[in-house]
Design a protein around this motif. Structure first.
Motif: not given
Length: 847
Positions: A749-770
């Protein structure tokens, strides 16, 4: 290359057609006479086969000669029929199969196990053979990595430290059930996979229900439900032994045995496993055990009881923090870089966030009562009493042996040996010279609990209508404290955090310090479902309501007569409905939708680790819809579905200088498309493909205010997140699986996996500057290739199987996890690389 491959396939197809005739028949349950949908029929000694359709019927092209057909179905004993078809083929008529699991039908009712083309949800089911062949030495959640909208990684790289996201939601928002019993933490909703490290050894089948799912319980299943059924007591007598080796000292031994159903109607199944190794990442050695026992008794035609005990005690060294990309490149150890350990008394010794040990046994007593042929009551009484925690370096000079979580680097005064390891011996020398006790010492952050529950479900069939109702009761006490485990050469430590002992009390090993509190959660819920199952139509309506109550007990910050907080009560509820239409045997359509409210988590209610109650905490609200289509032929099937999930008022708080603000109105929208195909162009070849695309974003910018204890305004803030993509999970995934039987008994057997459009983790409450209203850093897309082999043979009269697995065959270098930096780019992000090439091989002997 492509032309040669196509010609090879065509040659196999033409060869397979020579001298073939068609065998037909119908497969039913021997007791209920109901058709078995999806039963497998295989020509013994080959991979030639098919599955039954909606009415249990099948058609199978076979060679015109004497041969044996093997009939298989989950929870049923294998059935064999020898045939010798003529020129016109053969109609085998009705084939009856008998369940080999005590109380299987009742278990399926209790666990809300969904059926394809009947239950209107998006689902994927993983059978034991897939786990045996594809998992190897991977973590248990990674068996799901080829499932639509699933992103599973090894996380920081320690044993059991893997993580899984489903439709962009972590385990806080995925309902995980083991034999129908919920296992998400009662305080924070998380699932810690190291606690369940042995699940792969006892899993009978595993089902992922994406979206709201079919579970009748009030679960926090925003992303979906992972439903795991463990082995039960099989009627068949026997067992197996398994031994495996792998990279970096990986070793595994497992043995299981079953008495079968004895003449006194008792049956017993036992299993034990030992897994250990050095770990792929430097300094991540581990040692894990698994035990499983099931004892069942058929009392009479109406009553059955079953007792199950399962546990996986383990310890493992960890990697405490991620690093910047350049730091890995500069390190001689490359992606195996780990700064979180040293050597003490000749052994690897994890420092800050560098070690974990835990044991979380689960005990369940089940009673199945078949009142009559149309009425079943299934009741589970369960308990889990856990112990363990994680090692931490603390003290006035704890930074001697700690890594900065925010930078991934040692501080300027961290004690390190010439080869870059934590220098525990130097810390012990300095502590020994101190006149005021240990300046740095090792403690254990303990998070253990007692959890008791009662889950009872009644199912009544009224013609084509099934009515289900039940009660879900849980009581949980989580105990949290720090305990000194190693003074590192000092004689004592002075800690003044508890007001209930004299100041500057010298603490010894085994004493509690820093904090000691309990989280108490009481839960009582009612649920009900009405389901219609007809020849071509099926539909359901499910509703639930619960009472969830929190109390906090603090033994350090409050005097004995004032240690308990008031109870804080919430009443979450849910409603779900869906319908499936089988237009023909080939085409089906489904739609489902639902709305539920969820109580805030424990940490949102009690602010700043005190008994102070957050009166402004809100219910979270989720509205979700799915629509799907399926197409199936005897050797080909395809599924496609779309989803829309709106998560409203996500419960977030933020602290500013010891004051805390609720941040209302944080909404996220998750939409996407998922598809799967299954194709068997020739009997020896099996192909499975998957593709999922998602678009997961925070919806709006948020304005919020901070008030003091007198409700006076301190300041106003904003979180600029509208349109910003959700992080920490690949939003585009695809997979291709190819299994080919080279000759009878040997499968590659063979398995090929692809992953894309992955953004780094961040805390949305820290985005306090426009000017920070931008996506976090996007990880590079990547794909991996895995290979597996299985060879079935005989050792004397015993059946045996040899397994081989290579993960990341091409040794692709890729970043699997990342935390966003202040400049939202690759240079400032902290990352974990995925593993390079790893391998394992094992031998299983059945007796």
């Amino acid at each position: 290359m492509s032309f040669l491959f196509l010609m090879t396939i065509l040659l196999f197809v033409s060869a397979g057609l020579n001298g073939q005739v068609t065998v037909t028949g119908k497969v039913i349950d021997k007791d209920t006479q109901e058709p078995l949908i999806g039963a497998a029929i295989v020509v013994e000694g080959t991979s030639k086969g098919t599955v039954t359709n909606l009415n249990g019927s099948f058609e199978l092209p076979v060679e015109q000669k004497q041969q044996t057909l093997l009939f298989k179905y989950l929870g049923y004993g294998d059935h064999k029929e020898t045939i010798n078809p003529g020129n016109d083929g053969l109609d085998m008529g009705t084939i009856s199969m008998k369940s080999n699991v005590v109380g299987l039908n009742e278990v399926l009712v209790l666990t809300s196990f969904a059926r394809d083309k009947e239950t209107p949800v998006a689902l994927s089911t993983i059978q034991p053979a897939t786990i045996d062949e594809k998992l190897g030495s991977l973590e248990f959640p990674q068996i799901l990595k080829s499932t639509p909208s699933v992103y599973a990684t090894r996380g920081s790289g320690g044993f059991g430290d893997s993580r899984i996201y489903l439709r962009g939601f972590d385990t806080n928002n995925i309902g995980v059930l083991i034999n129908g019993v919920p296992v998400n933490d009662m305080e924070n909703g998380r699932v810690y996979w190291s606690n369940w490290s042995g699940l792969s050894d006892v899993t009978k089948t595993m089902q992922v229900q994406r979206g709201l799912g079919a579970s009748k319980l009030a679960l926090s299943s925003v992303g979906g439900t992972i439903n795991i059924l463990t082995n039960s007591t099989d009627v068949a007598k026997g067992g197996s032994f398994y031994s495996a080796v792998g990279n970096n000292g990986y070793r595994k031994q497992s043995v299981n045995a079953s008495t079968g159903l004895m003449e006194n109607n008792w049956s017993v199944s036992l299993m034990g496993t030992h897994t250990y190794g050095d770990g792929y990442i430097n300094g991540t050695s581990f040692d894990a055990w698994t035990y499983f026992m099931n004892v069942s008794k058929i009392i009479n035609d109406q009553h059955r009881i079953s007792f199950t005990a399962f546990g996986a005690p383990q310890w493992h060294n960890q990697r405490g923090t991620a690093s910047k990309i350049q730091a890995y490149r500069d390190d001689p150890d490359g992606i195996r870089r780990n700064l979180s350990y040293g050597i003490r008394d000749g052994k690897i010794y994890g420092g800050g966030y560098g070690y974990n040990e835990y044991h979380k046994p689960q005990l369940s007593l089940n009673h199945y009562w078949n009142i009559d042929k149309n009425t079943i009551i299934s009741t589970a009484l369960y308990a889990s009493v856990s112990q363990g925690g994680g090692r931490r370096v603390d003290g006035e000079n704890g930074d001697w042996l700690n890594i900065d979580y925010d930078t991934g680097e040692p501080t300027n005064i961290t004690l390190q040996t010439p080869d870059g390891l934590l220098d525990f011996e130097e810390a012990a020398r300095r502590n020994g010279e101190s006149l005021t006790g240990s300046k740095a010492f090792v403690g254990m952050s303990v998070n253990q609990h007692q959890w008791y529950g009662l889950l009872s479900t009644m199912n009544k069939e009224l013609g084509n209508i099934n009515i289900t109702g039940g009660f879900d009761g849980r009581y949980y006490i989580g105990e949290h404290y720090k305990e000194i485990t190693d003074l590192l050469g000092g004689e004592y430590f002075l800690d003044d955090e508890s007001i209930n002992r004299p100041e500057s009390t010298p603490l010894k090993e085994g004493d509690k310090y820093a904090y000691h509190n309990d989280g108490v959660v009481a839960w009582g819920g009612l649920f009900g479902q009405m389901e219609y199952v007809g020849a071509n139509y099926s539909a359901f309506l499910t509703a639930s309501v619960s009472q969830k109550s929190y109390q906090r007990i603090d033994y350090f910050q409050y005097e004995p007569d004032n240690q308990k907080s008031d109870w804080v009560n919430f009443t979450p509820w849910s409603v779900k409905l869906g319908a499936n239409y089988n237009a023909t045997e080939e085409h089906n359509f489904f739609v489902n939708g639902g709305y539920f409210t969820r109580a805030p988590y424990f940490s949102t209610i009690f602010l700043n680790y005190t008994n102070e109650i957050n009166d402004g905490a809100k219910y979270e609200k989720v509205l979700s819809f799915d629509v799907g289509y399926g197409f199936s032929l005897p050797n080909f099937s395809a599924k496609i579905n779309g989803y829309w999930t709106n998560w409203q008022d996500k419960g977030l708080v933020r602290s500013f200088n010891n004051e805390t603000a609720n941040i209302p109105g944080i909404n996220a929208l998750h939409t996407g498309i998922e598809s799967e195909i299954f194709w068997k162009p020739i009997p020896e070849l099996y192909i499975k493909g998957m593709f999922s695309w998602g678009d997961w974003t925070w919806e709006d910018d948020i304005d919020f205010s901070l008030f003091d204890d007198n409700n006076d305004l301190i300041d106003s803030y904003s979180a600029y997140i509208g349109g910003v993509h959700v992080g920490n999970s690949a939003q585009i995934t695809s997979a291709l699986r190819v299994d080919y039987e080279i000759f009878p008994g040997l499968k590659l057997g063979a398995d090929v996996n692809y992953y894309g459009k992955n953004y780094a983790e961040f805390d949305p409450t820290n985005r306090t500057k426009e000017n920070e209203k931008t996506d976090s850093w996007q990880l590079p897309d990547y794909n991996t290739v895995d290979m597996n082999l299985k060879y079935d043979f005989n050792i004397g009269s015993l059946d045996a199987s040899l397994y081989g697995k290579v993960n990341n065959l091409l040794n692709t270098e890729y970043i699997a996890d990342a935390r966003d930096g202040d400049k939202h780019n690759a240079e400032t992000a902290l990352v974990y690389y995925g593993f390079g090439t790893t391998w394992s091989t094992g031998l299983k002997i059945k007796f």
